[in-house]
Enzyme design. Sequence first.
Site, PDB file in Angstrom:
ATOM      1  N   CYS A   1       0.015   3.576   4.554  1.00 14.73           N
ATOM      2  CA  CYS A   1       0.550   4.137   5.803  1.00 14.73           C
ATOM      3  C   CYS A   1      -0.495   4.070   6.912  1.00 14.73           C
ATOM      4  O   CYS A   1      -0.374   3.307   7.852  1.00 14.73           O
ATOM      5  CB  CYS A   1       0.983   5.588   5.583  1.00 14.73           C
ATOM      6  SG  CYS A   1       2.395   5.793   4.498  1.00 14.73           S
TER       7      CYS A   1
ATOM      8  N   GLU B   1      -4.160   4.983   5.965  1.00 17.64           N
ATOM      9  CA  GLU B   1      -5.400   5.362   5.314  1.00 17.64           C
ATOM     10  C   GLU B   1      -6.460   4.276   5.479  1.00 17.64           C
ATOM     11  O   GLU B   1      -6.221   3.106   5.190  1.00 17.64           O
ATOM     12  CB  GLU B   1      -5.158   5.610   3.825  1.00 17.64           C
ATOM     13  CG  GLU B   1      -4.023   6.583   3.551  1.00 17.64           C
ATOM     14  CD  GLU B   1      -2.651   5.925   3.540  1.00 17.64           C
ATOM     15  OE1 GLU B   1      -1.760   6.387   4.311  1.00 17.64           O
ATOM     16  OE2 GLU B   1      -2.461   4.965   2.804  1.00 17.64           O
TER      17      GLU B   1
END
Length: 787
Positions: free
Chosen positions: A432, A434
């Site tokens: 996502c 990170e």
Amino acid sequence: MINERVDRLRTQSVETEPYICPERAQIVTEYYKEHEGTLPPALLRAGNFLNLMQKKTVCIGEYELIVGERGSAPRAVSTYPELCCHDIADLEVLNTRIKNPFRVNTDTISIYQDTIIPFWADKGKTIREKVFAAMTPKWKEAFEAGIYTEFMEQRSPGHAISDDKIYRLGMLDLKNKIAAAREKLDINDPADKEKDIELQAMDISADAIMTFASRYSQKAAELATAETDPQRKDELQKIAEICAHVPANPPRNFHEALQMYWFIHLGVISETNPWDSYNPGRLDRHLYPFYKSDIESGILTEEKARELLQCFWVKFNNHPSPPKVGVTEEQSATYTDFSLINVGGLDKEGNDCVNDISFMVLDTVKEMKLTQPSSCIQLSKLNPDSFLKRACEVIKIGIGQPSCFNSETIVQEQLNHGKTIEDARDGGPSGCVETSAFGKESCTLTGYMNWPKILELVLNNGVDPNTGIQLGLQTGDPDNFTSYEQLLEAYKKQMQFFVDVKIEGNSTIERIYAENYPVPYMSLLVDDCIDKGLDYHNGGPRYNMSYIQGVGLGIATDCFSAIKTHIFEDKKWTMAELRKALSEDFEGNEIMRQTLLNKTPCYGNDDAEADSITQDLFEVYYNAFNGRPNTKGGKYGVNLLPTTCHIYFGEVTGALPNGRKAGVALSDGISPTQGSDRQGPTAVIKSAARIDHCRTGGTLLNMKFSPQIFENGNIEKLMPLIRSYFQMKGHHIQFNVINAETLRKAQKSPDQYRDLIVRVAGYSDYFVGLGEGLQNEIIMRTEQQTL
């Protein structure tokens, strides 16, 4: 534009409903039956991988130029019984559920019933059973109550990302490196003997993926012999040649580079089921030298390069995330497997590295309109506005891609986590949002933490009102609290308690994977596993960060703000009166609820009072675990994102002090509470920038814009919004360009909106395939009308 070939491949991928393919489970089960208990875990896993690569179906589609599937065919989804063995009830749920179904035919049911379940059903055999058996009663109580989730109960640690090594080194080169490392060992030394076993396993794994590619080469050659169409015969012969060369050797041209990556990707997701799958990393940087050389030599045209990229996109979409059930499905209710392609940003020397492939990738995203793979831009101050403009032109069509990341912040985040400047610049986001050092890190996300639920416990002195169980600490009777500071201190203690419980469980789970479920193939691909003789799960990578994702920052801020404003400052109600209203879900207290909703300083409005609370809550979470050691030689860091867990966490959380009723979704990422941001997009980014993103490993900010904004060419206004947020050191921002009216129509008439894609959290998905709760949450998000 896409040509007929790509259109056929895309149509097949989009229209084929995902289904369970039992092939992998069968092959793995038979191997374990024969070899379990006779080999060290690393050699067992390597032998299992080699056996799988020797036996699984080789599938080459009629129009394909990039080849290889994890299952027996496109959209045929493998399962991983050694990790989590689904029972017949699970299979029935998968086959019949409305959200993310996987079709399961009667033959598959029979195979599971007769072969797979009888072997793996022995207590304690699967990793999932080992995990739950090892957890403490307090851990299980908190898990079942929805205080946190656990990623590794149905999937394995992942977030592995490709760097440039696979374009410079083939498997034969890595085998030579392994041999050199083994020569340095003293096998009479017990520690070196263990390293030798790990290195042997990596060597076998390299053989495995070469075997797999060789079988594809042979298959393509056989098909070419039988093919009567001259063009297709030539294509198949070329595929045979490519697969005979890569991944044994480094790629020589653009086509081979794409096929090289795809074989590497398939190896990772076939060996295990990592969360997330595998990421191509800085694809434009990796591909550009091959593209430039091929164009200059005349063996490639721009048109052919675009076609190959489009075929490459289809391969990702052919591979839905393997099936999940229960809480693990709730926290990630999507087919998307979070493979994120990065373009733009900086090179290792800190220079702008936007190139022709950067633009070509953005064009591919726009033309293909697929939910997988995900795409993002890394945007540096040095990147040209023409690059950002092209990205915004894709954003405005309303498929939620690409997401936008701040290169300078990403570099600083990684420097703060002890990485070198070269590794920091070479890394970026995966999954996502990170951040990690590509090709050099085990970046393990371990689960989500429910901030508002922890506040709910504080307001009930540690008792979960859903069950009456004394779940947390007794932090004091809240009716006796006399200040906001006292409330915040109780919250801090409660948060620390559950973070401690979660980390204790994480440490045990890390050892379960290190000792029982090594991944020698994935270890091949990550520096410095070969040099250390250690597995990816056991401290082999250069960097070994762990994260627990915070969820609900926006709504937690508004809850604390409501209590501070209306209970402690204005004294409009007592704490006892508020708590009574919460216990009754505001029945008979609508005036109170509306006051809390509409007369409270809220996050997302550039309100200094509300945003100071946001900073307080961030510091509580950051101080609870940042920098604490994990068992792999790394440390814990902070990131803030939800995937779909804000829906599940909302379902298990009662009414809240900001006026939200029980069961309603929480805010997502670091986005404001849905509908509470009323001062426009610039106010949102100013609030979001108040936390220190450089001390995180990733934050997620969603925005929704009305399509009408872009009717008159307002792309030029979106560009400075992004640039401004990044000047304030924001980490990430992404956009839905859709109006609520269209979404409501899609809810009522889903068959007319099958192709409607929206941005959910760190990924895009088909709106009509989402659960009603998630659909409603996206509709509830504030729809910005101006820029």
